[in-house]
Scaffold this motif. Structure first.
Motif, PDB file in Angstrom:
ATOM      1  N   PHE A 249       1.753 -14.194  10.481  1.00 33.26           N
ATOM      2  CA  PHE A 249       2.782 -13.797   9.522  1.00 33.26           C
ATOM      3  C   PHE A 249       4.044 -13.374  10.262  1.00 33.26           C
ATOM      4  N   SER A 250       5.183 -13.623   9.637  1.00 32.61           N
ATOM      5  CA  SER A 250       6.451 -13.320  10.300  1.00 32.61           C
ATOM      6  C   SER A 250       7.038 -11.982   9.887  1.00 32.61           C
ATOM      7  N   ALA A 251       6.616 -11.463   8.740  1.00 32.98           N
ATOM      8  CA  ALA A 251       7.148 -10.194   8.265  1.00 32.98           C
ATOM      9  C   ALA A 251       6.096  -9.495   7.418  1.00 32.98           C
ATOM     10  N   VAL A 252       6.001  -8.181   7.599  1.00 32.82           N
ATOM     11  CA  VAL A 252       5.045  -7.377   6.828  1.00 32.82           C
ATOM     12  C   VAL A 252       5.754  -6.114   6.351  1.00 32.82           C
ATOM     13  N   GLN A 253       5.582  -5.808   5.088  1.00 32.53           N
ATOM     14  CA  GLN A 253       6.132  -4.569   4.549  1.00 32.53           C
ATOM     15  C   GLN A 253       5.088  -3.918   3.658  1.00 32.53           C
ATOM     16  N   ASP A 254       5.371  -2.713   3.223  1.00 32.65           N
ATOM     17  CA  ASP A 254       4.437  -2.046   2.315  1.00 32.65           C
ATOM     18  C   ASP A 254       5.205  -1.321   1.242  1.00 32.65           C
ATOM     19  N   ASP A 255       4.562  -1.189   0.105  1.00 29.81           N
ATOM     20  CA  ASP A 255       5.095  -0.448  -1.029  1.00 29.81           C
ATOM     21  C   ASP A 255       3.987   0.477  -1.521  1.00 29.81           C
ATOM     22  N   GLN A 256       4.228   1.178  -2.609  1.00 37.26           N
ATOM     23  CA  GLN A 256       3.207   2.079  -3.130  1.00 37.26           C
ATOM     24  C   GLN A 256       3.278   2.107  -4.646  1.00 37.26           C
ATOM     25  N   VAL A 257       2.161   2.485  -5.262  1.00 41.43           N
ATOM     26  CA  VAL A 257       2.116   2.647  -6.711  1.00 41.43           C
ATOM     27  C   VAL A 257       1.243   3.856  -7.025  1.00 41.43           C
ATOM     28  N   LEU A 258       1.720   4.702  -7.928  1.00 44.05           N
ATOM     29  CA  LEU A 258       0.932   5.848  -8.362  1.00 44.05           C
ATOM     30  C   LEU A 258      -0.262   5.363  -9.168  1.00 44.05           C
ATOM     31  N   CYS A 259      -1.412   5.960  -8.922  1.00 41.02           N
ATOM     32  CA  CYS A 259      -2.629   5.526  -9.605  1.00 41.02           C
ATOM     33  C   CYS A 259      -3.615   6.689  -9.582  1.00 41.02           C
ATOM     34  N   LYS A 260      -3.871   7.264 -10.751  1.00 42.19           N
ATOM     35  CA  LYS A 260      -4.698   8.458 -10.830  1.00 42.19           C
ATOM     36  C   LYS A 260      -6.154   8.084 -11.060  1.00 42.19           C
ATOM     37  N   PRO A 261      -7.046   8.411 -10.131  1.00 36.48           N
ATOM     38  CA  PRO A 261      -8.469   8.109 -10.349  1.00 36.48           C
ATOM     39  C   PRO A 261      -9.039   8.978 -11.468  1.00 36.48           C
ATOM     40  N   ARG A 262     -10.066   8.472 -12.102  1.00 35.24           N
ATOM     41  CA  ARG A 262     -10.711   9.236 -13.176  1.00 35.24           C
ATOM     42  C   ARG A 262     -11.400  10.466 -12.589  1.00 35.24           C
ATOM     43  N   PRO A 263     -11.621  11.488 -13.401  1.00 40.19           N
ATOM     44  CA  PRO A 263     -12.385  12.647 -12.931  1.00 40.19           C
ATOM     45  C   PRO A 263     -13.789  12.229 -12.495  1.00 40.19           C
ATOM     46  N   TYR A 267     -15.054   7.305  -4.887  1.00 39.84           N
ATOM     47  CA  TYR A 267     -14.605   6.478  -3.762  1.00 39.84           C
ATOM     48  C   TYR A 267     -13.105   6.511  -3.512  1.00 39.84           C
ATOM     49  N   PHE A 268     -12.349   7.229  -4.332  1.00 39.31           N
ATOM     50  CA  PHE A 268     -10.899   7.287  -4.111  1.00 39.31           C
ATOM     51  C   PHE A 268     -10.400   8.650  -4.564  1.00 39.31           C
ATOM     52  N   TRP A 269      -9.581   9.312  -3.701  1.00 45.47           N
ATOM     53  CA  TRP A 269      -9.129  10.673  -3.986  1.00 45.47           C
ATOM     54  C   TRP A 269      -7.618  10.827  -3.920  1.00 45.47           C
ATOM     55  N   LYS A 270      -6.899   9.829  -3.487  1.00 48.26           N
ATOM     56  CA  LYS A 270      -5.442   9.944  -3.370  1.00 48.26           C
ATOM     57  C   LYS A 270      -4.787   9.782  -4.746  1.00 48.26           C
ATOM     58  N   ASP A 271      -3.477   9.947  -4.795  1.00 47.10           N
ATOM     59  CA  ASP A 271      -2.771   9.789  -6.066  1.00 47.10           C
ATOM     60  C   ASP A 271      -1.953   8.494  -6.100  1.00 47.10           C
ATOM     61  N   ARG A 272      -2.123   7.669  -5.071  1.00 46.55           N
ATOM     62  CA  ARG A 272      -1.381   6.401  -5.022  1.00 46.55           C
ATOM     63  C   ARG A 272      -2.102   5.425  -4.096  1.00 46.55           C
ATOM     64  N   PHE A 273      -1.761   4.147  -4.292  1.00 45.01           N
ATOM     65  CA  PHE A 273      -2.283   3.076  -3.448  1.00 45.01           C
ATOM     66  C   PHE A 273      -1.155   2.451  -2.647  1.00 45.01           C
ATOM     67  N   LEU A 274      -1.507   1.940  -1.486  1.00 43.91           N
ATOM     68  CA  LEU A 274      -0.575   1.176  -0.665  1.00 43.91           C
ATOM     69  C   LEU A 274      -0.633  -0.296  -1.038  1.00 43.91           C
ATOM     70  N   ILE A 275       0.522  -0.929  -1.131  1.00 41.01           N
ATOM     71  CA  ILE A 275       0.621  -2.360  -1.464  1.00 41.01           C
ATOM     72  C   ILE A 275       1.065  -3.109  -0.214  1.00 41.01           C
ATOM     73  N   PRO A 276       0.167  -3.799   0.475  1.00 39.02           N
ATOM     74  CA  PRO A 276       0.580  -4.591   1.646  1.00 39.02           C
ATOM     75  C   PRO A 276       1.189  -5.915   1.196  1.00 39.02           C
ATOM     76  N   ILE A 277       2.294  -6.299   1.817  1.00 35.16           N
ATOM     77  CA  ILE A 277       2.967  -7.549   1.481  1.00 35.16           C
ATOM     78  C   ILE A 277       3.277  -8.266   2.785  1.00 35.16           C
ATOM     79  N   ALA A 278       2.608  -9.391   3.014  1.00 29.22           N
ATOM     80  CA  ALA A 278       2.814 -10.169   4.248  1.00 29.22           C
ATOM     81  C   ALA A 278       3.399 -11.527   3.896  1.00 29.22           C
TER      82      ALA A 278
END
Length: 279
Positions: A249-263, A267-278
């Protein structure tokens, strides 16, 4: 990450007959799902990463034929479990939409609109991809037989021409020509401890993704690492980005999105996910 070549099987195109044979999947109540999770919590913790050579092809066969359990979860949500593992839950929908939106960026129309999706799960990302006007053809790879059946039924009603292929990506993608897709979305469940975080399950696919994409195409994938958002971003930028560049790949960037896991999500405890874009 070491990879091993497994004997290749003939890919299976999912048909209505196959799909209807698997529509009798058992749905479990949230009480039963909680009991399953409690049993998992009591299981012995892994004693460390298993060497790749210890993993046998039987793990693939077990995953293919395992029952896919679609169960109701607290908060009026739905989850998918296979072999007792939480494969996906529908609170992940904002992340799946963000991945699909990134895969269907402005360049997709310019490179032909053919999209490859590896892993169907609950069909969340598939539905978001199908909603994009620039998608001209949708190819889905799914390894579990029951989920494959559901994907085939879903494809019958899709807006875009959709082909569903049964098997693991390692058995299938070598038959695709170079530069045959405008975008790729990858989200599969790790089958062992070594694949459980970071780019473990997707890392071996990097080189194939670079080969399969047309110039200007986009590769996105599920990513989670570390115990905090800072750890996740650092791991991606320090460890994963160099692997993507080395894969072609010639270029890689990342973004994020808020995502609240259910109570109670295990397997997931953060308040957002990383979006890899290659690219």
């Amino acid at each position: 990450i070491r990879s091993r070549q497994w004997p290749r099987r003939r890919p299976r195109l999912a048909s209505r007959a196959v799909a209807r044979a698997h529509t009798g999947t058992r749905e479990r109540t949230s009480l039963q799902c909680r009991a399953m999770r409690a049993e998992e919590a009591e299981a012995e913790e892994p004693q460390g990463p298993r060497r790749e050579e210890e993993r046998e092809p039987e793990s693939w066969e077990a995953w293919r034929s395992a029952e896919a359990v679609y169960c109701k979860l607290p908060g009026n949500t739905e989850g998918l479990q296979i072999l007792g593992q939480p494969v996906m839950e529908d609170w992940e929908a904002p992340y799946m939409k963000a991945l699909a939106d990134a895969a269907c960026g402005p360049s997709l129309a310019e490179v032909g609109g053919r999209v490859l999706e590896v892993g169907f799960g609950l069909g969340l990302s598939a539905a978001y991809l199908d909603a994009h006007d620039d998608v001209q053809e949708h190819v889905i790879i799914e390894a579990n037989d029951i989920v494959l059946g559901r994907a085939a039924l879903w494809a019958d009603e899709a807006r875009r021409p959709t082909t569903v292929i049964g098997g693991f990506w390692q058995e299938i993608v070598a038959d695709f020509p170079d530069a045959s897709f405008g975008s790729i979305l990858f989200d599969v469940f790790p089958l062992d401890f070594d694949e459980a975080s970071g780019d473990g399950e997707v890392g071996p696919f990097f080189a194939e993704a670079a080969r399969l994409l047309k110039p200007g195409g986009i590769f996105v994938f599920y990513y989670d690492a570390g115990g905090s958002w800072f750890d996740c971003v650092q791991a991606f930028r320090k460890d994963t980005v160099p692997k993507l560049l080395a894969a072609g790949f010639s270029a890689v960037q990342d973004d994020q999105v808020l995502c609240k896991p259910r109570p109670g999500c295990t397997y997931f405890w953060k308040d957002r996910f990383l979006i890899p874009i290659a690219k």
